[in-house]
Design a protein around this motif. Structure first.
Motif, PDB file in Angstrom:
ATOM      1  N   PHE A   1     128.367 -25.776  40.872  1.00 25.24           N
ATOM      2  CA  PHE A   1     129.556 -26.579  40.584  1.00 25.24           C
ATOM      3  C   PHE A   1     129.241 -27.547  39.445  1.00 25.24           C
ATOM      4  CE2 PHE A   1     131.947 -30.535  41.140  1.00 25.24           C
ATOM      5  CZ  PHE A   1     133.250 -30.055  41.102  1.00 25.24           C
ATOM      6  N   LEU A   2     130.102 -27.572  38.443  1.00 21.43           N
ATOM      7  CA  LEU A   2     129.922 -28.474  37.306  1.00 21.43           C
ATOM      8  C   LEU A   2     130.974 -29.571  37.342  1.00 21.43           C
ATOM      9  CD1 LEU A   2     129.368 -25.851  34.446  1.00 21.43           C
ATOM     10  CD2 LEU A   2     127.610 -27.127  35.700  1.00 21.43           C
ATOM     11  N   SER A   3     130.559 -30.800  37.139  1.00 21.04           N
ATOM     12  CA  SER A   3     131.504 -31.910  37.043  1.00 21.04           C
ATOM     13  C   SER A   3     131.655 -32.302  35.581  1.00 21.04           C
ATOM     14  CB  SER A   3     131.021 -33.102  37.862  1.00 21.04           C
ATOM     15  OG  SER A   3     129.776 -33.573  37.366  1.00 21.04           O
ATOM     16  N   GLY A   4     132.743 -32.986  35.281  1.00 24.12           N
ATOM     17  CA  GLY A   4     133.022 -33.399  33.910  1.00 24.12           C
ATOM     18  C   GLY A   4     134.489 -33.213  33.601  1.00 24.12           C
TER      19      GLY A   4
ATOM     20  N   GLY B   1     136.551 -21.565  27.967  1.00 21.47           N
ATOM     21  CA  GLY B   1     136.845 -22.636  28.902  1.00 21.47           C
ATOM     22  C   GLY B   1     135.570 -23.432  29.117  1.00 21.47           C
ATOM     23  N   LEU B   2     135.593 -24.721  28.815  1.00 20.81           N
ATOM     24  CA  LEU B   2     134.379 -25.535  28.755  1.00 20.81           C
ATOM     25  C   LEU B   2     134.425 -26.694  29.741  1.00 20.81           C
ATOM     26  CD1 LEU B   2     134.376 -25.830  24.865  1.00 20.81           C
ATOM     27  CD2 LEU B   2     132.947 -24.265  26.202  1.00 20.81           C
TER      28      LEU B   2
ATOM     29  N   ASP C   1     129.100 -36.279  29.275  1.00 23.74           N
ATOM     30  CA  ASP C   1     128.056 -37.058  28.595  1.00 23.74           C
ATOM     31  C   ASP C   1     127.619 -36.412  27.286  1.00 23.74           C
ATOM     32  OD1 ASP C   1     128.127 -38.819  30.751  1.00 23.74           O
ATOM     33  OD2 ASP C   1     126.552 -37.724  31.826  1.00 23.74           O
ATOM     34  N   GLY C   2     128.580 -35.883  26.543  1.00 23.35           N
ATOM     35  CA  GLY C   2     128.286 -35.310  25.234  1.00 23.35           C
ATOM     36  C   GLY C   2     127.665 -33.929  25.260  1.00 23.35           C
TER      37      GLY C   2
ATOM     38  N   VAL D   1     129.720 -23.508  29.386  1.00 22.75           N
ATOM     39  CA  VAL D   1     130.849 -22.580  29.399  1.00 22.75           C
ATOM     40  C   VAL D   1     131.194 -22.215  30.837  1.00 22.75           C
ATOM     41  CG1 VAL D   1     131.712 -20.347  28.634  1.00 22.75           C
ATOM     42  CG2 VAL D   1     130.197 -21.662  27.143  1.00 22.75           C
ATOM     43  N   LEU D   2     132.433 -22.448  31.218  1.00 21.21           N
ATOM     44  CA  LEU D   2     132.912 -22.025  32.528  1.00 21.21           C
ATOM     45  C   LEU D   2     133.272 -20.551  32.517  1.00 21.21           C
ATOM     46  CD1 LEU D   2     135.271 -25.035  33.298  1.00 21.21           C
ATOM     47  CD2 LEU D   2     133.027 -24.613  34.315  1.00 21.21           C
TER      48      LEU D   2
END
Length: 422
Positions: free
Chosen positions: A189-192, A273-274, A278-279, A283-284
């Motif tokens: 799981f990626l947050s952002g 889809g990205l 934090d800069g 890639v999702l």
């Protein structure tokens, strides 16, 4: 010239509408189209089965079609572009082999690793038991994805192991996504903050389009089930000049060269889809076509010719092609049927107050025409889209347009564009 647009959604209405603005275009045929494309000037719906490639080819020859634009993902994966190009019909879209970037999550994740494209950690499984065992080895939340095409709904965010197990049961045992769920990808799981980066690509040449941000979850505040998209705005402030260059260098260029190396050079819209935090970016997913609902606000901002852009890509002439954008912002709000993205009713009659304002456009998606009346025929029914001198103005005009549409069970998110305004 005559143009053929393949598809029936809001994306295809926007593509056909934009193509028809070209002075060199006599007529745009849309197959199968929707109520909006049947009512539009210079547009005509045609009822050809797009799974019967020969029928599509014969129509192109009969009508002297100068350009075919394929909107949805399924005919791309199925090889419609390959078939038409063999008959020397100019067709804008990737080959079946290149479209596997979207057609198979496993293919795309393996491709990312092979060519050093930043993405989430993952594992792929083709049976329930091995996928179930993997759930004991990972942190939560996690993401379970059906491997194949699932109309943007095959991604399940799971907060706990129990939720992940239920997702696997739904995919493997209940067959919720059909053949698309024959295998799964379970990933970190990626947050952002999500952003959409869409470009026109021809082999190793690229023209990035205006940046945009989609809203995938069905509910305000990004809660609830994933959908095909509940709204979008353009430009996306999170993709600043530094991030733009980073996406080109770390994502788009390696993908283009990787596909050339695989023997499948890319032609068409390429959509990354990205997730940005934090800069940094990961890639999702990749989509091998224009996004929906990103298409609607992006094309509302495009001042130059869509037709000339597509033909330049087909002719491998993107290096010499320039496109122009309005500096205005655009916001598009999807109006959906109650119950979407799960079960929803169709055939509700739609009432639309006449809206004739510059920079405002109601794009149809899940609609059909019956005896000069408009009825709902899908989950996402319209995309109310508007331009403004800033995002807040575009948002306000889009939501004013939403108020002009009425049908039983109509709903929309109330926060499209809020992230960009903040």
């Amino acid at each position: 010239m005559n143009i053929l647009v393949i598809g029936s959604g809001g994306r295809e209405h926007a593509l056909a509408w934009k193509a028809a603005q070209d002075q060199s275009v006599f007529e745009v045929f849309v197959c199968p189209g929707n109520a909006g494309t049947s009512l539009e000037n210079k547009l005509s719906n045609i009822s050809i089965n797009i799974n019967k490639f020969k029928d599509v080819k014969d129509f192109c020859i009969e009508k002297n079609i100068a350009l075919v634009i394929v909107g949805p993902e399924q005919p791309l994966v199925d090889g419609l572009v390959d078939y038409l190009q063999k008959s020397n019909i100019k067709t804008f879209g990737p080959s079946s082999a290149a479209a596997q970037l979207e057609g198979s999550k496993t293919f795309s994740k393996n491709f990312f690793v092979k060519y050093g494209i930043p993405t989430a950690n993952y594992a792929a499984f083709s049976n329930f038991e091995s996928a179930k065992d993997h759930l004991n080895k990972i942190p939560y939340p996690t993401v379970v994805k059906a491997d194949g095409l699932a109309a943007g709904k095959g991604v399940i965010i799971c907060q706990t192991k129990a939720e992940a197990l239920q997702a696997l049961v739904s995919i493997f045992k209940d067959n919720t996504f059909g053949i698309a769920g024959a295998s799964v990808v379970i990933e970190e799981f990626l947050s952002g903050e999500e952003a959409s980066f869409i470009a026109v690509v021809s082999k190793d040449k690229i023209i990035p389009l205006a940046t945009s941000q989609d809203h995938k979850a069905v509910g305000d505040g990004d809660v609830g089930l994933n959908t095909g998209g509940m709204g979008a705005y353009s430009p996306a402030p999170i993709v600043d000049e530094r991030m733009h260059k980073k996406i080109l260098n770390e994502v788009m260029q390696p993908t283009m060269h990787g596909l050339i190396n695989e023997g499948s050079p890319y032609l068409g819209f390429l959509y990354a889809g990205l997730m940005i935090k934090d800069g940094e970016l990961k890639v999702l997913e990749f989509n091998c076509r224009f996004g929906d609902p990103e298409t609607q606000p992006i094309l509302l901002r495009l001042k130059s010719s869509l037709v000339e852009l597509c033909i330049a890509a087909i002719d491998d002439n993107l290096d010499n092609h320039k496109i122009e954008w309005t500096k205005q912002h655009a916001c598009g709000v999807v109006i959906a049927s109650e119950g979407y993205p799960e079960n929803y009713k169709k055939n509700n009659e739609v009432k639309i107050k006449v809206i004739d304002l510059d920079g405002v456009k109601l794009f149809h998606a899940g609609t059909k025409l019956n005896q000069n009346k408009i009825f709902t025929s899908g989950g996402r029914v319209f995309c109310a889209t508007a331009l403004g001198n800033n995002l807040r103005e575009a948002q306000q005009k889009a939501y004013s347009l939403v108020e002009s549409v009425a049908f039983n069970g109509a709903f929309c998110r109330k926060d499209i564009g809020d992230k960009g305004i903040r």
